[in-house]
Design a protein around this motif. Sequence first.
Motif, mmCIF file in Angstrom:
data_model
loop_
_atom_site.group_PDB
_atom_site.id
_atom_site.type_symbol
_atom_site.label_atom_id
_atom_site.label_comp_id
_atom_site.label_asym_id
_atom_site.label_seq_id
_atom_site.Cartn_x
_atom_site.Cartn_y
_atom_site.Cartn_z
ATOM 1 N N HIS A 1 0.738 -1.398 -0.143
ATOM 2 C CA HIS A 1 -0.038 -0.136 -0.130
ATOM 3 C C HIS A 1 0.852 1.217 0.156
ATOM 4 C CE1 HIS A 1 1.021 -0.599 4.398
ATOM 5 N NE2 HIS A 1 0.609 0.630 4.391
ATOM 6 N N ARG B 1 1.270 9.459 -3.381
ATOM 7 C CA ARG B 1 0.602 9.064 -2.003
ATOM 8 C C ARG B 1 -0.773 9.587 -2.228
ATOM 9 N NH1 ARG B 1 2.929 8.324 3.074
ATOM 10 N NH2 ARG B 1 1.404 7.323 4.390
ATOM 11 N N ASP C 1 -1.009 5.612 -5.079
ATOM 12 C CA ASP C 1 -1.039 4.432 -4.000
ATOM 13 C C ASP C 1 -2.846 4.060 -3.777
ATOM 14 O OD1 ASP C 1 1.340 3.707 -3.381
ATOM 15 O OD2 ASP C 1 1.828 5.384 -2.225
ATOM 16 N N ARG C 2 -3.722 5.134 -4.249
ATOM 17 C CA ARG C 2 -5.159 4.835 -3.854
ATOM 18 C C ARG C 2 -5.871 4.291 -5.227
ATOM 19 N NH1 ARG C 2 -6.484 10.217 -0.119
ATOM 20 N NH2 ARG C 2 -4.747 9.868 1.437
ATOM 21 N N LYS D 1 -10.951 2.221 -8.503
ATOM 22 C CA LYS D 1 -10.360 2.003 -7.047
ATOM 23 C C LYS D 1 -9.688 0.747 -7.021
ATOM 24 C CE LYS D 1 -13.587 4.198 -4.009
ATOM 25 N NZ LYS D 1 -14.709 4.194 -2.741
ATOM 26 N N LYS D 2 -8.454 0.889 -6.335
ATOM 27 C CA LYS D 2 -7.608 0.079 -6.139
ATOM 28 C C LYS D 2 -7.923 -1.314 -5.201
ATOM 29 C CE LYS D 2 -3.215 0.869 -5.865
ATOM 30 N NZ LYS D 2 -1.791 1.039 -5.269
#
Length: 515
Positions: free
Chosen positions: A202, A342, A346-347, A478-479
Motif C-alpha cells: 500500500h 501518495r 497508492d489509492r 479503485k484499487k
Amino acid sequence: MTTSEKKDQDQSEKSALPDAEDIFVSSQENARTVDGQNVASTPSATDLEDSKDGLLAKVIRVLNWMPHRCRYDPENPPDFTLSMNILLAFSGTFTVANLYYAQPILNVLAEEFHVSYEKASNVATLSQAGYAVGLLFLCPLADMVPRRPFILFLIWATATAWIGLCITKDFDTFISLSFLCGVGTVTPQVMLPLVGDLVPAHRRASSLSIVVSGLALGLLIARVLSGIVANFTSWRNIYWLAFGAQYLTLVLLFFFLPDYPAKNKGLNYFKVLWGMAVMAITEPLLTQACLIGFLLSAAFTSFWTTLTFLLASPPYEYSSLEIGCFAFIGIVVVALAPIWSRLITDRFQFLFSVVLGLTFELVGIVISTFTGSFTVAGPIIHAIMMDSGANFAHTANRSNIYNLDSKARNRINTVYMVFAFGGQIMGTAVGNRLYAQGGWVWSGSSNIAFIGVAIIIGIIRGPRETGWIGWSNGWSIKKDEPKREPPVLADIDVEAVSSDQPNEESHIGGGTLSK
C-alpha cells in the motif's frame, strides 16, 4: 596413495572452491540475528576465501560483513522507514549522476585532450552504452544474489575505476573508463526492485516515487554542478567531487542498507536472459507497460534534445548558462512526485495514474508545440508538465509490473528499462531529424503522436484484464485490496524446485520459477 585417499583429496580440493553464486552471501548464510542473538550458520564463501590474499577477495570479505541491525531475520523483516527511503534516493542521486557530469563540459574535454567536438561526444555516448550493457547483463543477477553485497560491490568497483577518470591524460583511456563506469552505474536499477521488496504494497508507489525523484535530482545536480565547477575551476574537480560522493554513498549504505536474501539461488543465468526476452512478448501487462515506457522516453528525450536548438536560436538566442538553468525545472518534479504518488497512485488503479500522467503531459506538449516559437512560457510549461507526467506514469508502471512476480522484479525492471532506453534513442533521432526539417512545430508534433499512441495503448487494456485487449473484471478505478507477500524464509534454489515440480512453471523466471 590409495584410491580412497586420492578420492578424499579430490573431494577436499573441490570443496575449497566456492561457487560463483556464493561470492555474495546473505546474512542468513553469514550470521542470523533472532531476538537479538546470533545463530550459528553454515560456512560461507567469506570463510572459504580466508586463505587468499588477493585484493578482490579482501574486498568481498568486507562487503559481505554487515552490522547486526542490517541482518535479515525472516521472523522480523526490516521496516522500510522514511529515513531508509531518503537514503536510497540519495544513493540513486549520486550514482546516476555519473552518466551526466561530462555532458555540459564536452567542449572543455575536447580542448583538454586536444580532440574534436565530435570525438569528445564519445564520452557521453560510451557512458550511456556502458549503462545499457550493465542494465541488460548485470541487473538480472540481482534476482540471483543478495542485493546488499551486490549493490556495495558495484558502487565500490565504479568509484575505484573513477579514480582513473580523475587523473588520466590519455583520451582513449578516459573514454574506456567512462564506458566501464557506465556499466557499474546501474545501481539505482537494482535499488528500485529492492524497494518493491522491502516496502508494503500500500506504500509501494509513494516509496518508489521518492527514489525515482532522487534519480531526477541526480541528473539536475550533475549538469548544473558540472557546468558551474568547470566554469570557475578545473574540470577535474567535478570528477574528484563525484569520486568523494560515491565513496560517501558506499559508507552510508555499508552501515545502514538492510540485507535481503537471494530469491532465486541456482537460477541459470543464460535462462534468465532468454526468459526476459520471452516474457517481454508473452506477458500482456508487461508488454503494455513497456510500450508506454518506450513512447514516454521517446517524447522526453526528443523534447530535451531539441530544446537546446530552440533556445539558442532567434528570437531567444540564450547562452549555454541560461539554457542550463532550465534543468532547475526538475526541482518541481522532485517536489510533486511523492505527493502525487501518495494521493493518487497508492489509492487508485495503477493504470489510472498512468493514463492521468500521460494526459497531463500531453496538455503541456500541445501548449508548447504551438506557442514555443514566440514565447518562452511554452517550453517552461512543457518541461514542468512533461517531466511531472512522465515521472507519475513511470512510477505507476513500475509499481504495476512489480506485482507480476515478486521473485523476478529485477528481471521485470530490466525489460522495462531496456524498452525505455530504446525509446530514448529513437526520440533523440526522430526529434533531431524533424527539427532540422520543420523546426519546433514538427518535432513537437512527433511528441504529441508519441504520447497520443501511449494513451491509446493504456486505455485498450483495463487494469484487471488478463488478456491482451479488453476491460473484463470491472471498470472501477479503485484499487483492489493488495495481497500481502510472505517474508522470504531462505535463499531458494530454483533449479532444484523446478526439478521437483515440473508442471508448475513461469516464463517470468527466465526458465522455471515455482508458483
